[in-house]
Design an enzyme around this catalytic site. Structure first.
Site, PDB file in Angstrom:
ATOM      1  N   HIS A   1       3.116  -4.170   6.403  1.00 45.83           N
ATOM      2  CA  HIS A   1       2.655  -2.844   6.846  1.00 45.83           C
ATOM      3  C   HIS A   1       3.304  -2.601   8.214  1.00 45.83           C
ATOM      4  CE1 HIS A   1      -0.398  -4.210   4.004  1.00 45.83           C
ATOM      5  NE2 HIS A   1      -0.841  -2.970   3.883  1.00 45.83           N
TER       6      HIS A   1
ATOM      7  N   ASP B   1      -0.560  -6.536   8.339  1.00 40.87           N
ATOM      8  CA  ASP B   1      -1.203  -5.737   9.395  1.00 40.87           C
ATOM      9  C   ASP B   1      -1.585  -4.351   8.871  1.00 40.87           C
ATOM     10  OD1 ASP B   1      -2.003  -4.859  11.896  1.00 40.87           O
ATOM     11  OD2 ASP B   1       0.035  -4.453  12.607  1.00 40.87           O
TER      12      ASP B   1
HETATM   13  C1  LIG Z   1      -1.545  -1.100  11.884  1.00 42.21           C
HETATM   14  S1  LIG Z   1      -0.179  -0.204  11.336  1.00 42.21           S
HETATM   15  C2  LIG Z   1       1.150  -1.318  11.438  1.00 42.21           C
HETATM   16  C3  LIG Z   1       1.612  -1.636  12.809  1.00 42.21           C
HETATM   17  C4  LIG Z   1       2.788  -2.560  12.904  1.00 42.21           C
HETATM   18  N1  LIG Z   1       2.636  -3.749  12.064  1.00 42.21           N
HETATM   19  C5  LIG Z   1       3.000  -3.003  14.334  1.00 42.21           C
HETATM   20  O1  LIG Z   1       2.408  -4.006  14.759  1.00 42.21           O
HETATM   21  O2  LIG Z   1       3.758  -2.344  15.049  1.00 42.21           O
HETATM   22  C6  LIG Z   1      -0.453  -0.133   9.614  1.00 42.21           C
HETATM   23  C7  LIG Z   1       0.629   0.611   8.829  1.00 42.21           C
HETATM   24  O3  LIG Z   1       0.409   0.401   7.432  1.00 42.21           O
HETATM   25  C8  LIG Z   1       0.813   1.562   6.723  1.00 42.21           C
HETATM   26  N2  LIG Z   1       0.167   1.466   5.398  1.00 42.21           N
HETATM   27  C9  LIG Z   1      -1.061   1.884   5.022  1.00 42.21           C
HETATM   28  N3  LIG Z   1      -1.313   1.508   3.747  1.00 42.21           N
HETATM   29  C10 LIG Z   1      -0.226   0.817   3.313  1.00 42.21           C
HETATM   30  C11 LIG Z   1       0.094   0.128   2.127  1.00 42.21           C
HETATM   31  N4  LIG Z   1      -0.776   0.091   1.097  1.00 42.21           N
HETATM   32  N5  LIG Z   1       1.294  -0.489   2.030  1.00 42.21           N
HETATM   33  C12 LIG Z   1       2.160  -0.469   3.066  1.00 42.21           C
HETATM   34  N6  LIG Z   1       1.914   0.173   4.234  1.00 42.21           N
HETATM   35  C13 LIG Z   1       0.729   0.802   4.364  1.00 42.21           C
HETATM   36  C14 LIG Z   1       0.365   2.682   7.606  1.00 42.21           C
HETATM   37  O4  LIG Z   1       1.100   3.864   7.314  1.00 42.21           O
HETATM   38  C15 LIG Z   1       0.658   2.112   9.006  1.00 42.21           C
HETATM   39  O5  LIG Z   1       1.931   2.498   9.442  1.00 42.21           O
END
Ligand SMILES: C[S@@+](CC[C@H](N)C(=O)[O-])C[C@H]1O[C@@H](n2cnc3c(N)ncnc32)[C@H](O)[C@@H]1O
Length: 279
Positions: A41, A163
């Site tokens: 994520h 994440d």
């Molecule tokens: C907490 S943020 C990630 C932050 C990043 N890992 C960082 O530390 O910079 C979570 C991300 O997951 C994405 N997201 C939400 N549901 C998802 C899914 N089922 N699969 C992949 N990405 C997803 C969101 O759009 C968001 O950008």
């Protein structure tokens, strides 16, 4: 999918997660053999703290801004702070690295950075922010499929960050499943799951699920900025780290008291123990 990480970039949880990520990369880089970095994520990769979204919440003011002009930073923050200074060469804190940017900058030339983001707009921004780096691959798919789709890796060593936004009630359970998948496909995977410290009942269940994943070793680390019983607030955040590299526990023992004092709001605290101890 309403969550946009830009509102939270550089907050206390990001500082804790990203600082730990830089130590994981540094410790894994002690071995010659390359590893693949996987981000299930990934978000957009880098953030403008003067942009509308970050400014509307101002969360970074109680996060990275508290470290920015500190002249007494512990040596273990050096990699993290170097990336920040490289991104903000004029000395004004404006750009903040997400996990993809930290991984891209801190991994070695022969290492791959495999990123996944499901939100179409954030995925496009991530691609844009990572373009031109041939070591980076961006997938715009389902994060929960990453362990099965990409593991095992040819490198035989992997660091995976899980994440999710924790918008959905089942995301804690899904994290535990993803870890189980990862360990099932490549037992030596170093995997870090970030989670919010908020609802104690949900956490109790989550810890049980994590303990049942079959990971060879699983370290639990939490940084609190409010007392645990503060209602309706993000009281802190945690990382569950499977197969942590040798030396991480000692480093975190050194960093966390300092971090808790630096980032605490009503009350800073920390804790660390093994959810699964080495057999
Ligand atoms: C907490 S943020 C990630 C932050 C990043 N890992 C960082 O530390 O910079 C979570 C991300 O997951 C994405 N997201 C939400 N549901 C998802 C899914 N089922 N699969 C992949 N990405 C997803 C969101 O759009 C968001 O950008």
């Amino acid at each position: 999918m309403n969550y946009r990480h830009a509102f939270h970039a550089g907050n206390h949880a990001d500082v804790f997660k990203h600082l730990t990520l830089t130590r994981l990369i540094a410790l894994m880089s002690r071995k010659e053999q390359p590893f693949a970095y996987l981000d299930t994520h990934a978000g957009i990769g880098l953030y403008d703290l003067q942009g509308d979204q970050a400014n509307r919440t101002g969360e970074y003011l109680e996060g990275i801004a508290r470290l920015w002009n500190d002249a007494t930073l512990p040596a273990l923050t050096a990699d993290y702070m170097r990336v920040l200074h490289d991104m903000n060469p004029d000395g004004q804190l404006r750009y903040y690295p997400g996990s993809p940017e930290l991984a891209r900058r801190l991994t070695r030339e022969r290492e791959r950075v495999l990123l996944n983001e499901k939100h179409p707009e954030d995925g496009r921004l991530l691609k844009d922010n990572m373009k031109g780096d041939r070591r980076v691959a961006v997938h715009l798919g389902e994060g929960w499929h990453v362990p099965r789709a990409l593991l095992p890796v040819a490198e035989k060593r992997a660091l995976m960050l899980i994440d999710p936004p924790f918008e959905q009630l089942d995301e804690m359970q899904r994290c535990a499943h993803a870890l189980k998948d990862a360990i099932g496909r490549m037992r030596q995977t170093v995997a870090a799951i970030w989670y919010p410290v908020k609802d104690q009942r949900a956490l109790k269940r989550f810890y049980q699920d994590l303990a049942g994943t079959g990971a060879p070793k699983l370290l639990r680390v939490e940084l609190l900025v409010h007392p645990l019983d503060t209602p309706q607030s993000l009281n802190g955040s945690g990382l569950a780290i499977a197969n942590p590299p040798w030396g991480l526990e000692e480093e975190l023992r050194e960093l966390l008291p300092w971090l808790a004092q630096k980032l605490g709001q009503t009350q800073g605290d920390w804790r660390m123990d093994w959810l699964i101890a080495e057999q």
